[in-house]
Write a protein that holds these residues in place. Structure first.
Motif, PDB file in Angstrom:
ATOM      1  N   ALA A 280       0.845  -1.194   0.000  1.00 23.19           N
ATOM      2  CA  ALA A 280       0.000   0.000   0.000  1.00 23.19           C
ATOM      3  C   ALA A 280       0.880   1.242   0.000  1.00 23.19           C
ATOM      4  N   ALA A 281       0.444   2.243  -0.720  1.00 21.31           N
ATOM      5  CA  ALA A 281       1.131   3.540  -0.748  1.00 21.31           C
ATOM      6  C   ALA A 281       0.060   4.616  -0.789  1.00 21.31           C
ATOM      7  N   TRP A 282       0.362   5.755  -0.217  1.00 23.51           N
ATOM      8  CA  TRP A 282      -0.625   6.821  -0.205  1.00 23.51           C
ATOM      9  C   TRP A 282       0.018   8.157  -0.530  1.00 23.51           C
ATOM     10  N   ALA A 283      -0.823   9.060  -0.972  1.00 19.09           N
ATOM     11  CA  ALA A 283      -0.395  10.417  -1.338  1.00 19.09           C
ATOM     12  C   ALA A 283      -1.618  11.325  -1.233  1.00 19.09           C
ATOM     13  N   PRO A 284      -1.391  12.626  -1.181  1.00 15.24           N
ATOM     14  CA  PRO A 284      -2.548  13.531  -1.211  1.00 15.24           C
ATOM     15  C   PRO A 284      -3.364  13.268  -2.474  1.00 15.24           C
ATOM     16  N   ALA A 285      -4.668  13.345  -2.350  1.00 19.55           N
ATOM     17  CA  ALA A 285      -5.542  13.075  -3.492  1.00 19.55           C
ATOM     18  C   ALA A 285      -5.284  14.035  -4.646  1.00 19.55           C
ATOM     19  N   THR A 286      -4.718  15.183  -4.348  1.00 18.95           N
ATOM     20  CA  THR A 286      -4.431  16.162  -5.395  1.00 18.95           C
ATOM     21  C   THR A 286      -3.174  15.817  -6.193  1.00 18.95           C
ATOM     22  N   ASP A 287      -2.384  14.859  -5.714  1.00 18.23           N
ATOM     23  CA  ASP A 287      -1.169  14.443  -6.420  1.00 18.23           C
ATOM     24  C   ASP A 287      -1.586  13.603  -7.622  1.00 18.23           C
ATOM     25  N   GLU A 288      -1.405  14.121  -8.812  1.00 23.91           N
ATOM     26  CA  GLU A 288      -1.838  13.424 -10.022  1.00 23.91           C
ATOM     27  C   GLU A 288      -0.754  12.550 -10.637  1.00 23.91           C
ATOM     28  N   SER A 289       0.377  12.410  -9.965  1.00 24.83           N
ATOM     29  CA  SER A 289       1.455  11.581 -10.496  1.00 24.83           C
ATOM     30  C   SER A 289       1.107  10.103 -10.326  1.00 24.83           C
ATOM     31  N   ALA A 290       1.906   9.264 -10.928  1.00 21.19           N
ATOM     32  CA  ALA A 290       1.731   7.814 -10.813  1.00 21.19           C
ATOM     33  C   ALA A 290       2.635   7.242  -9.731  1.00 21.19           C
ATOM     34  N   ASN A 291       3.142   8.076  -8.846  1.00 18.13           N
ATOM     35  CA  ASN A 291       4.097   7.621  -7.837  1.00 18.13           C
ATOM     36  C   ASN A 291       3.575   6.486  -6.972  1.00 18.13           C
ATOM     37  N   THR A 292       2.314   6.563  -6.533  1.00 20.81           N
ATOM     38  CA  THR A 292       1.816   5.491  -5.674  1.00 20.81           C
ATOM     39  C   THR A 292       1.675   4.189  -6.456  1.00 20.81           C
ATOM     40  N   TRP A 293       1.327   4.271  -7.740  1.00 19.94           N
ATOM     41  CA  TRP A 293       1.228   3.062  -8.550  1.00 19.94           C
ATOM     42  C   TRP A 293       2.597   2.393  -8.660  1.00 19.94           C
ATOM     43  N   TYR A 294       3.643   3.164  -8.939  1.00 22.07           N
ATOM     44  CA  TYR A 294       4.990   2.597  -9.026  1.00 22.07           C
ATOM     45  C   TYR A 294       5.450   2.044  -7.679  1.00 22.07           C
ATOM     46  N   ALA A 295       5.021   2.658  -6.604  1.00 20.47           N
ATOM     47  CA  ALA A 295       5.444   2.221  -5.269  1.00 20.47           C
ATOM     48  C   ALA A 295       4.874   0.862  -4.889  1.00 20.47           C
ATOM     49  N   VAL A 296       3.738   0.472  -5.448  1.00 21.99           N
ATOM     50  CA  VAL A 296       3.109  -0.790  -5.040  1.00 21.99           C
ATOM     51  C   VAL A 296       3.476  -1.968  -5.935  1.00 21.99           C
ATOM     52  N   MET A 297       4.371  -1.797  -6.885  1.00 19.11           N
ATOM     53  CA  MET A 297       4.662  -2.848  -7.845  1.00 19.11           C
ATOM     54  C   MET A 297       5.897  -3.719  -7.576  1.00 19.11           C
ATOM     55  N   PRO A 298       6.731  -3.481  -6.569  1.00 22.57           N
ATOM     56  CA  PRO A 298       7.952  -4.290  -6.432  1.00 22.57           C
ATOM     57  C   PRO A 298       7.666  -5.741  -6.059  1.00 22.57           C
ATOM     58  N   SER A 299       8.620  -6.600  -6.368  1.00 22.06           N
ATOM     59  CA  SER A 299       8.496  -8.019  -6.044  1.00 22.06           C
ATOM     60  C   SER A 299       8.843  -8.246  -4.573  1.00 22.06           C
ATOM     61  N   PRO A 300       8.477  -9.403  -4.020  1.00 20.84           N
ATOM     62  CA  PRO A 300       8.841  -9.696  -2.637  1.00 20.84           C
ATOM     63  C   PRO A 300      10.348  -9.717  -2.438  1.00 20.84           C
ATOM     64  N   THR A 301      11.087 -10.164  -3.455  1.00 21.74           N
ATOM     65  CA  THR A 301      12.542 -10.187  -3.345  1.00 21.74           C
ATOM     66  C   THR A 301      13.082  -8.780  -3.139  1.00 21.74           C
ATOM     67  N   VAL A 302      12.589  -7.826  -3.908  1.00 22.60           N
ATOM     68  CA  VAL A 302      13.019  -6.429  -3.770  1.00 22.60           C
ATOM     69  C   VAL A 302      12.623  -5.889  -2.405  1.00 22.60           C
ATOM     70  N   LEU A 303      11.394  -6.147  -1.975  1.00 20.89           N
ATOM     71  CA  LEU A 303      10.934  -5.664  -0.673  1.00 20.89           C
ATOM     72  C   LEU A 303      11.774  -6.227   0.464  1.00 20.89           C
ATOM     73  N   LEU A 304      12.004  -7.537   0.446  1.00 23.35           N
ATOM     74  CA  LEU A 304      12.794  -8.162   1.505  1.00 23.35           C
ATOM     75  C   LEU A 304      14.229  -7.650   1.506  1.00 23.35           C
ATOM     76  N   ARG A 305      14.786  -7.433   0.336  1.00 21.22           N
ATOM     77  CA  ARG A 305      16.144  -6.904   0.247  1.00 21.22           C
ATOM     78  C   ARG A 305      16.218  -5.523   0.880  1.00 21.22           C
ATOM     79  N   GLN A 306      15.198  -4.700   0.657  1.00 21.80           N
ATOM     80  CA  GLN A 306      15.194  -3.348   1.207  1.00 21.80           C
ATOM     81  C   GLN A 306      15.051  -3.336   2.721  1.00 21.80           C
ATOM     82  N   VAL A 307      14.217  -4.203   3.272  1.00 16.39           N
ATOM     83  CA  VAL A 307      14.003  -4.168   4.717  1.00 16.39           C
ATOM     84  C   VAL A 307      15.069  -4.911   5.498  1.00 16.39           C
TER      85      VAL A 307
END
Length: 116
Positions: free
Chosen positions: A75-102
């Protein structure tokens, strides 16, 4: 200050990414062979349902005793007025990437005494 609404984006793997995750050992290896079903739902019994954008659910191929399956929901969140695709890109990583980051060792700041 006026209250601002928030847009919450929830994401996870689609069918093609689920099949591809077999190569990384994140889902059962036999699921890689299901790639031909990804774009032909007329004979498939599994897949991702976006419910006309009201929700998201996964119906997975059968799991057998001892199978391993990693399907994160991010899950990712942003102000509703933010029209960028940032939250969409934020929710797409694989579990391998997520686990590596944490699990990665935090970077040391240059101004700490033990920075070397």
């Amino acid at each position: 200050m006026e209250d601002e609404t928030t847009r919450l984006t929830v994401g996870g793997r689609d069918e093609e990414a689920i099949c591809g995750a077999a190569d990384a050992g994140e889902v059962p290896r036999r699921w890689a062979a299901l790639i031909d079903e990804v774009h032909n739902h007329s004979f498939s019994t599994w897949g991702v349902d976006y419910d006309h954008y009201h929700g998201m659910s996964w119906t997975l191929p059968p799991l057998e005793a001892g199978d391993h399956c990693e399907l994160p929901v991010v899950a990712a969140w942003a102000p509703a007025t933010d029209e960028s695709a940032n939250t969409w890109y934020a929710v797409m990583p694989s579990p391998t990437v997520l686990l590596r980051q944490v699990t990665a060792e935090p970077a040391k700041r240059a101004d700490t005494p033990d920075a070397g």
